[in-house]
Design a protein around this motif. Structure first.
Motif, PDB file in Angstrom:
ATOM      1  N   PRO A 144      -2.348  -5.919   4.706  1.00  0.00           N
ATOM      2  CA  PRO A 144      -2.960  -7.195   5.118  1.00  0.00           C
ATOM      3  C   PRO A 144      -2.118  -7.880   6.207  1.00  0.00           C
ATOM      4  O   PRO A 144      -0.898  -7.745   6.254  1.00  0.00           O
ATOM      5  N   GLN A 199      -7.203  -0.381   0.626  1.00  0.00           N
ATOM      6  CA  GLN A 199      -6.310  -0.124   1.765  1.00  0.00           C
ATOM      7  C   GLN A 199      -6.927   0.869   2.743  1.00  0.00           C
ATOM      8  O   GLN A 199      -6.759   0.733   3.961  1.00  0.00           O
ATOM      9  N   LEU A 216      -9.326  -1.122   4.818  1.00  0.00           N
ATOM     10  CA  LEU A 216      -8.593  -1.924   5.790  1.00  0.00           C
ATOM     11  C   LEU A 216      -8.159  -1.072   6.982  1.00  0.00           C
ATOM     12  O   LEU A 216      -8.292  -1.483   8.141  1.00  0.00           O
TER      13      LEU A 216
END
Length: 293
Positions: free
Chosen positions: A77, A127, A130
């Protein structure tokens, strides 16, 4: 259809500045002496980051640039700004000296200097999303702002290393903005098949890194779960044609894709004595030119 080049990696360069690495001036002298006319920029800051200074040095050595390199950790992030800061330097510099590509390498989960773990070796589902969504956005913005093509480089000790990871990555990314820097050595490091990837995903092969692995060293490294830096110190990346995979059929298959591609030699040698790289580079250049003749 294949333009052969080399990279600072083949001279043992992994970092912008490191006492165990060869001087950048010597790299430029020797890569030209070995016969190459195309290079990658390597880690940002190793070669000059001022566009005019870099162009002057390239011109003095009769060299041209195929690509710059960026490292991503988009699975984390709030990582975008850090990755884009790299791009703002590397993209502008690559564009200024006539390069066409940005090779994007995923950060490794083990420290690239010490081999110590930094984070889990597997990504969560969140993840992965992302990372792949971030890569799509990265590819689009780099194309829009710099006119460069993004080529994703699977890598040992990263979260995209095994062939199943590569295929998962390709399924989740947009070929309009992200394609594959097919690194034959890193694919073979985890037992993957570069020829299979070329045959099944021909439209996603956008760039090549050419190298081979020593299968005996590779097998020992994987069996003992040793880090990639330790594997390189043991000589896991070996000059062709002494290792795997056979580059002849790979170059032949890529040559039949019907479009020009760069094939950049990137033999991991960090660290190595300064007199080691040039003879290897000269032999490798001759070998590859014969393969694509």
């Amino acid at each position: 259809m294949i333009t052969i080049g080399s990279a600072p990696d083949s001279w043992g360069v992994w970092f912008a500045d490191d006492p165990e690495q060869i001087d950048p001036g010597r790299f430029l002298d020797e890569v030209a002496e070995a016969g190459y006319t195309w290079i990658e920029l390597g880690p940002v800051g190793y070669l000059p980051t001022d566009a005019q200074e870099l162009q002057d040095q390239l011109d003095a050595h009769g060299l041209k640039v195929s690509a710059g390199t960026v490292f991503e950790h988009l699975h984390q992030p709030d990582s975008w700004d850090d990755v884009w800061q790299q791009v703002s330097t590397v993209g502008a510099l690559t564009q200024a000296v006539g390069g066409e590509h940005i090779v994007v390498i995923p950060d490794v989960w083990r420290d690239h200097k010490t081999g110590e773990p930094k984070e889990p070796r597997e990504l969560t589902v969140e993840q992965w999303k992302l990372m792949t969504d971030g890569m799509n956005e990265l590819g689009k913005r780099i194309a829009d702002e710099y006119g460069l093509k993004v080529q994703f480089h699977s890598h040992a000790d990263s979260h995209v290393g095994y062939q199943v990871d590569i295929e998962r990555f390709l399924a989740a990314t947009d070929p309009a903005y992200v394609n594959l820097c097919l690194d034959t050595g890193h694919v073979a490091y985890y037992g993957g098949d570069s020829l299979d990837l070329i045959n099944r995903f021909p439209e996603r092969i956008g760039y090549l890194h050419l190298k081979q692995v020593d299968p005996a060293i590779r097998d020992t490294v994987l069996a003992q779960d040793l880090s990639f830096p330790e594997a390189v110190r043991r000589g896991v990346m070996i000059e062709p044609p002494a290792g795997e995979p056979d580059l002849g059929p790979i170059l032949d298959a890529v040559g039949h894709l019907g479009r020009p591609l760069y094939g950049i030699v990137e033999q991991d040698l960090y660290p190595c004595p300064p007199d080691v790289p040039l003879p290897i580079a000269q032999r490798t250049f001759t070998y590859l030119k014969n393969c694509v003749a």
